[in-house]
Design an enzyme around this catalytic site. Structure first.
Site, PDB file in Angstrom:
ATOM      1  N   CYS A 257      10.853  19.496  26.042  1.00  0.00           N
ATOM      2  CA  CYS A 257       9.763  19.929  26.932  1.00  0.00           C
ATOM      3  C   CYS A 257       9.009  18.763  27.558  1.00  0.00           C
ATOM      4  O   CYS A 257       8.142  18.978  28.399  1.00  0.00           O
ATOM      5  CB  CYS A 257       8.788  20.797  26.161  1.00  0.00           C
ATOM      6  SG  CYS A 257       9.633  22.023  25.166  1.00  0.00           S
TER       7      CYS A 257
ATOM      8  N   HIS B 161      -0.276  21.092  28.106  1.00  0.00           N
ATOM      9  CA  HIS B 161       1.071  21.533  27.746  1.00  0.00           C
ATOM     10  C   HIS B 161       1.010  23.052  27.583  1.00  0.00           C
ATOM     11  O   HIS B 161       1.870  23.764  28.073  1.00  0.00           O
ATOM     12  CB  HIS B 161       1.570  20.813  26.496  1.00  0.00           C
ATOM     13  CG  HIS B 161       3.008  21.068  26.213  1.00  0.00           C
ATOM     14  ND1 HIS B 161       3.983  20.829  27.155  1.00  0.00           N
ATOM     15  CD2 HIS B 161       3.640  21.574  25.132  1.00  0.00           C
ATOM     16  CE1 HIS B 161       5.149  21.184  26.645  1.00  0.00           C
ATOM     17  NE2 HIS B 161       4.974  21.646  25.430  1.00  0.00           N
TER      18      HIS B 161
ATOM     19  N   GLU C 213      -3.321  21.241  20.566  1.00  0.00           N
ATOM     20  CA  GLU C 213      -3.655  20.523  21.804  1.00  0.00           C
ATOM     21  C   GLU C 213      -5.166  20.533  22.038  1.00  0.00           C
ATOM     22  O   GLU C 213      -5.751  19.513  22.424  1.00  0.00           O
ATOM     23  CB  GLU C 213      -2.919  21.159  22.995  1.00  0.00           C
ATOM     24  CG  GLU C 213      -3.137  20.400  24.300  1.00  0.00           C
ATOM     25  CD  GLU C 213      -2.204  20.861  25.426  1.00  0.00           C
ATOM     26  OE1 GLU C 213      -1.564  21.920  25.289  1.00  0.00           O
ATOM     27  OE2 GLU C 213      -2.136  20.139  26.448  1.00  0.00           O
TER      28      GLU C 213
ATOM     29  N   LYS D 185       1.613  27.271  32.908  1.00  0.00           N
ATOM     30  CA  LYS D 185       2.760  28.005  32.345  1.00  0.00           C
ATOM     31  C   LYS D 185       2.485  29.504  32.320  1.00  0.00           C
ATOM     32  O   LYS D 185       3.408  30.307  32.284  1.00  0.00           O
ATOM     33  CB  LYS D 185       3.072  27.519  30.930  1.00  0.00           C
ATOM     34  CG  LYS D 185       3.716  26.141  30.881  1.00  0.00           C
ATOM     35  CD  LYS D 185       4.156  25.785  29.474  1.00  0.00           C
ATOM     36  CE  LYS D 185       4.824  24.423  29.412  1.00  0.00           C
ATOM     37  NZ  LYS D 185       3.852  23.310  29.461  1.00  0.00           N
TER      38      LYS D 185
ATOM     39  N   HIS E  74       7.519  28.450  31.144  1.00  0.00           N
ATOM     40  CA  HIS E  74       7.836  27.125  30.598  1.00  0.00           C
ATOM     41  C   HIS E  74       9.217  26.701  31.085  1.00  0.00           C
ATOM     42  O   HIS E  74      10.226  27.250  30.652  1.00  0.00           O
ATOM     43  CB  HIS E  74       7.796  27.212  29.070  1.00  0.00           C
ATOM     44  CG  HIS E  74       7.817  25.881  28.379  1.00  0.00           C
ATOM     45  ND1 HIS E  74       8.300  24.729  28.968  1.00  0.00           N
ATOM     46  CD2 HIS E  74       7.405  25.518  27.139  1.00  0.00           C
ATOM     47  CE1 HIS E  74       8.189  23.727  28.108  1.00  0.00           C
ATOM     48  NE2 HIS E  74       7.647  24.174  27.001  1.00  0.00           N
TER      49      HIS E  74
ATOM     50  N   PHE F 224       9.248  19.494  21.435  1.00  0.00           N
ATOM     51  CA  PHE F 224       9.897  19.676  20.144  1.00  0.00           C
ATOM     52  C   PHE F 224      10.519  18.334  19.772  1.00  0.00           C
ATOM     53  O   PHE F 224      11.042  17.608  20.624  1.00  0.00           O
ATOM     54  CB  PHE F 224      11.021  20.700  20.261  1.00  0.00           C
ATOM     55  CG  PHE F 224      10.572  22.117  20.019  1.00  0.00           C
ATOM     56  CD1 PHE F 224       9.266  22.436  19.711  1.00  0.00           C
ATOM     57  CD2 PHE F 224      11.500  23.152  20.098  1.00  0.00           C
ATOM     58  CE1 PHE F 224       8.871  23.750  19.470  1.00  0.00           C
ATOM     59  CE2 PHE F 224      11.119  24.461  19.867  1.00  0.00           C
ATOM     60  CZ  PHE F 224       9.809  24.761  19.555  1.00  0.00           C
TER      61      PHE F 224
END
Lengths: 403, 85
Positions: free
Chosen positions: A162, A294, A305, A326, A331, A390
Site C-alpha cells: 500500500c 492512509h 494513524e 479512500k 484503496h 502491510f
C-alpha cells in the site's frame, strides 16, 4: 540541492477518467464505490469496490497496443498521457537520455494472472497466449510508459504494498532533487479487481461488505479500488525557464520500517515517517494544514494513524485537517498514494480540502478534524500524504503550495 | 472426536500447546493467539468442518460469532455446524 515541482498530473480511477473529473468528485464528496462486476463475483462474500466504470479500452488503444497491456498498464498509459500533455514536455536528445519513470505497483498484471490460471487450471487448457509474461510482470507499465514517451533514463517499479506509489514518488523526487535528471515521470497503478484478487483479500477478513468509513466509530474495514495516477516531477528552474504551470512543490519525504509485524501497523513507525518528512522538507509542524491520511477504514489503521498524528503534531493536531479520500475512490493498494496526491494538490493549489465521506459516528480514538462528509475551503501551505503498508513499510511525502 | 475436541486441537496447534494445556475458560489472549493467529484458526476451523464463520477482524464483537473464550468459540462452532449441515 534542486527544488522539485509538479508540472503535470493525470489519472483514471473510480471517481473519474481525468484529473478535473476526479477533483470535481472529491469536491462534491461523491462515492465511487459500487457493486463489483466481473466473472465469478457471486462466489465472493465481498462484492463492492471502487471499479473504473464506463471504460472501453478499445477507444483508448489500438489492437496492437492492447495485446501486451494488462488493465494496470492501460490505466498507467491513460494517466501518463494526461500528465505529460499537461506538462507540455516532449522527450528527445539530452532530456530523453536523462528522464525516466518510477512507478509504484503491488499486484502487477493480476487480471492476466487470474484469467490464465483459470484457463489452465479450471478449463484444462494447455496453451496460453505468448504475452502472458510481458503482460503480468510488475514493471510492464513502467516499461510501456518509457517506450511511448521515449524516456531513456533510470526507470523501475517499486513494490511495497500500500505504500508503493509513495515510495516510488519519493525516489523520483530524490532523483530530481539530487540533480540526476531534470524530469521524472512517477506515480502508481493497480488493478486487482478480479476474482482471485478480491478472494485473496477476503481471506484476511479485513474487508467491508458495505462501505469504507475511515475514522468513523462504525467503520468495518477497507474496500479495494483500481486505477492509476501519474505525475511529472520537474526541476524548478527547468520548469520556470519554459514557463510551465506549477501545480505544487514536492518539499521532502521520509521512509521508515516498523520492523515489527507483517500486518499490524505501528504508531512509532508512522510517527517517525511523518516527523522525518517534516525534517526533510524543513517545515515546522505548525505549518502543516492538511494530511491526506492512509485512512483505510480498518479498526487498526485508523486508530494507530490518529495516535501517530497526535504524537507528532501535539496541540497543532487539533488545528490541522486530515481526510481519507479512500472513502470515495477506495484503496488502490499500490496505486493509492498517487491518486491521493491529487487531493494534496487540490488542497494546496485550489484551497479545497477533500472530505472523508461515510463518516457517521465520532470515534474517541480518532479525535481529529477528519473533514467529515463535506469538502471545505481553506488556505493550506504544507500538506502531507501518508502511506503505511502491510509489512510495516511507511512512506510520507511533504508538499508545499507554490507561489 | 467431538466438535469440542477438534476445535481445541486446532486452537492448541495455533498456540503451539498440547491440547491438554488448553482449558475452556482460556481467552485467545491467554493462549498467546494474536489477531492474525485468530484469523488463521478460523480458517482452519472452516476447513475442518466445511462451514463459513461470519467473522470480520474489524468488529470482532459485532459478529454473531463470540470469540471471548475457548468455550464460546466451541459453542459457536457447534451451532454453525448444526445450522449449516
Amino acid at each position: 540541492m534542486k527544488r522539485v515541482v509538479i508540472t503535470g498530473a493525470g489519472t483514471i480511477n473510480a471517481l473519474g477518467a481525468t484529473v478535473p473529473q476526479t477533483l470535481e468528485a472529491m469536491r462534491e464528496g461523491r462515492c465511487g464505490i459500487s457493486e463489483l462486476e466481473f466473472r465469478d463475483v457471486e462466489r465472493l462474500s465481498i462484492r463492492i469496490g471502487g471499479q473504473v466504470r464506463n471504460y472501453d479500452p478499445e477507444t483508448r488503444f489500438n489492437r496492437q497496443q492492447l495485446a501486451p497491456f494488462d488493465r494496470f498498464t492501460q490505466f498507467t498509459m491513460i494517466a501518463a498521457r494526461e500528465a505529460i500533455a499537461q506538462a507540455g514536455l516532449s522527450f528527445s536528445g539530452e532530456l530523453a537520455a536523462r528522464a525516466g519513470v518510477i512507478l509504484g505497483n503491488s499486484g502487477g498484471g493480476m487480471t492476466t494472472l487470474d484469467e490464465n490460471y483459470r484457463s489452465v487450471y479450471e478449463d484444462g487448457k494447455n496453451r496460453v497466449h505468448p504475452f502472458v509474461v510481458p503482460k503480468l510482470m510488475n514493471n510492464a507499465a513502467a516499461s510501456h510508459l518509457s517506450m511511448e514517451f521515449n524516456l531513456k533514463g533510470p526507470s523501475f517499479t517499486v513494490s511495497t504494498a500500500c505504500a508503493s506509489s509513495n515510495h516510488a514518488m519519493a525516489q523520483a523526487f530524490q532523483m530530481v532533487h539530487g540533480g540526476i535528471t531534470p524530469v521524472m515521470v512517477t506515480g502508481g497503478s493497480e488493478s486487482m479487481l478480479c476474482f482471485g484478487g478480491v478472494k485473496a483479500w477476503e481471506g484476511l477478513r479485513v474487508m467491508s461488505r458495505d462501505a469504507c468509513r475511515p475514522f468513523s466509530a462504525n467503520r468495518n474495514g477497507m474496500v479495494q479500488g483500481e486505477g492509476a495516477a501519474i505525475f511529472v516531477f520537474e526541476e524548478y528552474q527547468h520548469a520556470r525557464k519554459r514557463g510551465a504551470e506549477i501545480l505544487a512543490e514536492v518539499a521532502g519525504f521520509a521512509m521508515t520500517s516498523d520492523a515489527s509485524d507483517i500486518v499490524m501497523p505501528s504508531k512509532q513507525g508512522a510517527a517517525r515517517a511523518m516527523l522525518g518528512a517534516l525534517k526533510d522538507a524543513r517545515v515546522n509542524r505548525d505549518e502543516v494544514g492538511y494530511i491526506n491520511a492512509h485512512g483505510t477504514g480498518t479498526a487498526a489503521n485508523d486508530k494507530t494513524e490518529s495516535a501517530a498524528v497526535a504524537d507528532v503534531f501535539g496541540a497543532h493536531s487539533d488545528r490541522l485537517m486530515i481526510s481519507s479520500t479512500k472513502s470515495m475512490h477506495a484503496h488502490l493498494i499500490g496505486g493509492t498514494g498517487a491518486v491521493e496526491l491529487l487531493a494534496c494538490i487540490m488542497a494546496l493549489r485550489d484551497g479545497i480540502i477533500a472530505p472523508t465521506i461515510g463518516y457517521e459516528e465520532p470515534d474517541p480514538e480518532c479525535a481529529l478534524d477528519v473533514v467529515p462528509n463535506v469538502a471545505r475551503e481553506a488556505r493550506v501551505d504544507v500538506a502531507l500524504s501518508n502511506a503505511f503498508a502491510f509489512g510495516g513499510l511507511n512512506a510520507v511525502l511533504a508538499l508545499r503550495r507554490f507561489g | 472426536m467431538s466438535i469440542k475436541d477438534r476445535v481445541i486441537a486446532i486452537i492448541a496447534e495455533q498456540a503451539v500447546l498440547d491440547p491438554s494445556d488448553v482449558s475452556l475458560d482460556n481467552t485467545l489472549d491467554d493462549l498467546g493467539i494474536d489477531s492474525l493467529g485468530l484469523v488463521e484458526s478460523i480458517f482452519a476451523i472452516e476447513e475442518e468442518f466445511d462451514i463459513t464463520v461470519p467473522f470480520n477482524a474489524n468488529e470482532p464483537s459485532e459478529s454473531d460469532f463470540d470469540i471471548s473464550s475457548v468455550s464460546t468459540i466451541i459453542a459457536g462452532i457447534e451451532r454453525l455446524v448444526k445450522d449449516q449441515s
